[in-house]
Design a protein around this motif. Structure first.
Motif, mmCIF file in Angstrom:
data_model
loop_
_atom_site.group_PDB
_atom_site.id
_atom_site.type_symbol
_atom_site.label_atom_id
_atom_site.label_comp_id
_atom_site.label_asym_id
_atom_site.label_seq_id
_atom_site.Cartn_x
_atom_site.Cartn_y
_atom_site.Cartn_z
ATOM 1 N N LEU A 315 0.805 -1.219 0.000
ATOM 2 C CA LEU A 315 0.000 0.000 0.000
ATOM 3 C C LEU A 315 0.840 1.273 0.000
ATOM 4 O O LEU A 315 2.070 1.230 0.143
ATOM 5 N N LEU A 316 0.140 2.391 -0.151
ATOM 6 C CA LEU A 316 0.796 3.689 -0.029
ATOM 7 C C LEU A 316 1.209 3.918 1.412
ATOM 8 O O LEU A 316 0.643 3.350 2.342
ATOM 9 N N LYS A 317 2.196 4.763 1.601
ATOM 10 C CA LYS A 317 2.574 5.203 2.941
ATOM 11 C C LYS A 317 1.530 6.214 3.419
ATOM 12 O O LYS A 317 1.067 7.057 2.648
ATOM 13 N N ILE A 318 1.133 6.118 4.690
ATOM 14 C CA ILE A 318 0.194 7.085 5.246
ATOM 15 C C ILE A 318 0.765 7.628 6.556
ATOM 16 O O ILE A 318 1.275 6.871 7.383
ATOM 17 N N ILE A 319 0.711 8.937 6.698
ATOM 18 C CA ILE A 319 1.187 9.587 7.922
ATOM 19 C C ILE A 319 0.023 10.350 8.539
ATOM 20 O O ILE A 319 -0.636 11.153 7.867
ATOM 21 N N LEU A 320 -0.247 10.069 9.804
ATOM 22 C CA LEU A 320 -1.291 10.774 10.543
ATOM 23 C C LEU A 320 -0.665 11.838 11.416
ATOM 24 O O LEU A 320 0.412 11.640 11.992
ATOM 25 N N SER A 321 -1.357 12.968 11.523
ATOM 26 C CA SER A 321 -0.833 14.077 12.327
ATOM 27 C C SER A 321 -1.988 14.917 12.868
ATOM 28 O O SER A 321 -3.090 14.908 12.304
ATOM 29 N N SER A 322 -1.741 15.625 13.938
ATOM 30 C CA SER A 322 -2.748 16.540 14.484
ATOM 31 C C SER A 322 -2.724 17.875 13.747
ATOM 32 O O SER A 322 -3.589 18.722 13.940
ATOM 33 N N GLU A 323 -1.711 18.060 12.890
ATOM 34 C CA GLU A 323 -1.575 19.306 12.131
ATOM 35 C C GLU A 323 -1.834 19.065 10.646
ATOM 36 O O GLU A 323 -1.494 18.013 10.109
ATOM 37 N N LYS A 324 -2.400 20.060 9.993
ATOM 38 C CA LYS A 324 -2.684 19.964 8.558
ATOM 39 C C LYS A 324 -1.392 19.942 7.757
ATOM 40 O O LYS A 324 -0.486 20.729 8.012
ATOM 41 N N PRO A 325 -1.300 19.059 6.750
ATOM 42 C CA PRO A 325 -0.128 19.095 5.869
ATOM 43 C C PRO A 325 -0.214 20.318 4.951
ATOM 44 O O PRO A 325 -1.308 20.760 4.605
ATOM 45 N N THR A 326 0.914 20.856 4.568
ATOM 46 C CA THR A 326 0.905 22.044 3.707
ATOM 47 C C THR A 326 0.843 21.649 2.241
ATOM 48 O O THR A 326 1.200 20.524 1.865
ATOM 49 N N ILE A 327 0.390 22.573 1.418
ATOM 50 C CA ILE A 327 0.321 22.346 -0.035
ATOM 51 C C ILE A 327 1.722 22.135 -0.596
ATOM 52 O O ILE A 327 1.941 21.329 -1.506
ATOM 53 N N SER A 396 -15.201 15.993 19.475
ATOM 54 C CA SER A 396 -14.789 15.448 18.187
ATOM 55 C C SER A 396 -13.280 15.617 18.030
ATOM 56 O O SER A 396 -12.767 16.734 18.114
ATOM 57 N N VAL A 397 -12.573 14.507 17.835
ATOM 58 C CA VAL A 397 -11.120 14.540 17.650
ATOM 59 C C VAL A 397 -10.822 14.387 16.162
ATOM 60 O O VAL A 397 -11.288 13.441 15.519
ATOM 61 N N THR A 398 -10.053 15.318 15.618
ATOM 62 C CA THR A 398 -9.720 15.306 14.191
ATOM 63 C C THR A 398 -8.239 15.006 13.995
ATOM 64 O O THR A 398 -7.388 15.569 14.691
ATOM 65 N N LYS A 399 -7.943 14.111 13.068
ATOM 66 C CA LYS A 399 -6.557 13.845 12.673
ATOM 67 C C LYS A 399 -6.443 14.040 11.168
ATOM 68 O O LYS A 399 -7.378 13.743 10.420
ATOM 69 N N TYR A 400 -5.314 14.516 10.737
ATOM 70 C CA TYR A 400 -5.063 14.766 9.322
ATOM 71 C C TYR A 400 -4.096 13.707 8.783
ATOM 72 O O TYR A 400 -3.228 13.218 9.511
ATOM 73 N N TYR A 401 -4.306 13.346 7.526
ATOM 74 C CA TYR A 401 -3.416 12.337 6.946
ATOM 75 C C TYR A 401 -2.887 12.800 5.593
ATOM 76 O O TYR A 401 -3.483 13.645 4.907
ATOM 77 N N ILE A 402 -1.740 12.232 5.248
ATOM 78 C CA ILE A 402 -1.173 12.436 3.912
ATOM 79 C C ILE A 402 -0.727 11.066 3.419
ATOM 80 O O ILE A 402 -0.162 10.274 4.169
ATOM 81 N N CYS A 403 -1.057 10.744 2.162
ATOM 82 C CA CYS A 403 -0.710 9.447 1.562
ATOM 83 C C CYS A 403 0.210 9.676 0.373
ATOM 84 O O CYS A 403 -0.010 10.610 -0.414
ATOM 85 N N PHE A 404 1.207 8.814 0.237
ATOM 86 C CA PHE A 404 2.134 8.934 -0.889
ATOM 87 C C PHE A 404 2.861 7.608 -1.081
ATOM 88 O O PHE A 404 2.926 6.777 -0.163
ATOM 89 N N PRO A 405 3.444 7.365 -2.267
ATOM 90 C CA PRO A 405 4.168 6.113 -2.519
ATOM 91 C C PRO A 405 5.380 5.956 -1.600
ATOM 92 O O PRO A 405 6.042 6.937 -1.264
ATOM 93 N N LYS A 406 5.657 4.727 -1.222
ATOM 94 C CA LYS A 406 6.731 4.457 -0.262
ATOM 95 C C LYS A 406 8.110 4.879 -0.771
ATOM 96 O O LYS A 406 9.001 5.199 0.024
ATOM 97 N N GLN A 407 8.288 4.853 -2.100
ATOM 98 C CA GLN A 407 9.596 5.217 -2.638
ATOM 99 C C GLN A 407 9.943 6.695 -2.422
ATOM 100 O O GLN A 407 11.073 7.113 -2.637
ATOM 101 N N LEU A 408 8.939 7.476 -1.993
ATOM 102 C CA LEU A 408 9.178 8.899 -1.743
ATOM 103 C C LEU A 408 9.436 9.188 -0.269
ATOM 104 O O LEU A 408 9.527 10.348 0.131
ATOM 105 N N GLU A 409 9.572 8.138 0.528
ATOM 106 C CA GLU A 409 9.742 8.314 1.976
ATOM 107 C C GLU A 409 10.978 9.127 2.328
ATOM 108 O O GLU A 409 11.019 9.809 3.345
#
Length: 413
Positions: A315-327, A396-409
């Motif tokens: 699968l894709l890599k997924i990172i969860l965070s309490s902060e929004k990822p930037t553009i 309500s607890v909110t978490k933000y995620y970003i998904c990307f291919p593992k080769q970009l880790e």
């Protein structure tokens, strides 16, 4: 001609023996619409994380009906009048409440039929079955739609403490092995009562309610919103999106006729006719898995790569965070992936994307869970001075995620 014995017993690993109460319920269970639920997994793609989580909506529906039988018995014992017709309506409504789920349950809710919720499809199935069974589902449909005057009956089917939630928490906890999700459904049901046609929990059951809500919160974080389950389900929705995009361009993709129909046609509640319903009734997990197995060899890079990710659990890599990822974070990843794979930056949206998830165990906006105190007064469970934990469970607890291919880790974000 041999007569069929319709008073069957199911052996359930959660509750033991589940009895079919009458011949109408038996005939509904035997109907192809309901038998289809054997081929719809209850927890979507969670089996990629918890190998035992292969149980189905069929299991769940029977479990809900069993709990409803227990609830009716308890309420009748406490003097709540429930007629035979009302009892049967409750059994039918809870048995069929999830019959409208598509492949992989909630995972593909907005993918195959984008604009129609599974509860609306459940109602369409129930109305179709009602014609077939010559009006015997009339009262069940009234209750399901919230149009029946006895409010507690709808609360038993759909509320913050209903038979649906009691079964799926206990069942999903059992099959996934996430012990924190286990709830004492038997005690909760024993503590139920009805005051002024509203469902209440007797005061001595308040800690069971607290445990129920805590279990729900933990099941969402550890199972339903587990990051690997989440990314797998997100990839699956991307696969179907790409398949639809290619289909609209006239590219033929190997898949079953029902799946192809819903990829080629945008269905709304207004256009959901009997033909659409019959085709939807032929859709299950196997249609999607078969398509993915074929599509992983497709010449389209996006479709084949994403399909292969699901089939081979790479699968894709997924990172969860309490902060929004930037553009900026996303743009850097997209530019590199586009160059490496010779695709447009626009197409990298299939592989690199962001979003958010929310978890709220108890909603202050929804119908409250009511507690019947010893002085016969009724209060919202949230108002109890002894329930300080519920204050946090209602947030309500909110978490933000970003998904990307593992080769970009290796790229720092």
């Amino acid at each position: 001609m041999t007569e069929i014995n319709k008073l069957k017993i199911f052996n359930d690993p959660i509750y033991g023996f589940i009895t079919i109460p009458n011949t109408l319920i038996y005939d509904l269970i035997q109907h192809p619409y309901f038998q289809r639920l054997r081929r719809i997994t209850q927890m979507g793609l969670s089996y990629l994380v918890y190998p035992g989580a292969n149980h189905t909506r069929f299991h769940h529906a029977l479990g809900c009906m069993h709990l409803m039988q227990k609830a009716v018995d308890v309420l009748r014992f406490k003097g709540v009048f429930i007629s035979e017709e009302e009892k049967n309506a409750l059994y039918i409504a809870i048995l069929l409440h999830d019959i409208g789920h598509g492949p992989f349950s909630h995972t593909m809710e907005k993918t195959i039929v984008e604009e129609v919720h599974h509860e609306e499809i459940s109602l369409l199935f129930m109305e179709h079955l009602n014609k077939e069974f010559e009006g015997q589902l009339d009262l069940a449909i009234q209750v399901f739609k919230g149009e029946y005057h006895r409010k507690f009956m709808l609360q038993l089917i759909s509320s913050q403490l209903d038979m649906d939630r009691m079964d799926y928490l206990k069942r999903d906890s059992f099959y996934s092995g996430v012990a924190e999700g286990n709830v004492n459904s038997e005690r909760l049901i024993q503590m139920m009562n009805v005051v002024d046609d509203v469902l209440v929990i007797e005061e001595k059951g308040i800690y069971s309610v607290e445990k129920f809500l805590m279990s729900r919160r933990l099941m969402y974080w550890q199972a339903y919103l587990h990051k690997t389950s989440l990314v797998a389900e997100l990839i699956l929705t991307k696969v179907l999106k790409r398949a639809k995009e290619l289909t609209t361009k006239g590219i033929e993709l190997p898949c079953s006729e029902p799946l192809m129909y819903f990829m080629q046609n945008r269905i709304t509640l207004e256009t959901f006719n009997s033909k659409n319903l019959d085709l939807f009734a032929q859709l299950d997990d196997f249609d999607v898995i078969s398509a993915l197995k074929a599509w992983q060899n497709n010449e389209d890079f996006i479709l084949s790569t994403l399909s292969s990710m699901i089939i081979n659990r790479d699968l894709l890599k997924i990172i969860l965070s309490s902060e929004k990822p930037t553009i900026t974070d996303l743009e850097l990843l997209r530019e590199k992936f586009a160059i490496e794979n010779n695709i447009s930056v626009q197409d990298t949206n299939y592989f690199i994307f962001k979003g958010k998830i929310k978890n709220q165990a108890y909603s202050m906006e929804a119908e409250p869970i009511r507690i019947l105190k010893k002085d016969r007064s009724v209060e919202d469970v949230f108002e109890s001075p002894d329930q300080l934990n519920l204050k946090s469970l209602s947030k309500s607890v909110t978490k933000y995620y970003i998904c990307f291919p593992k080769q970009l880790e290796q790229i720092k974000i």
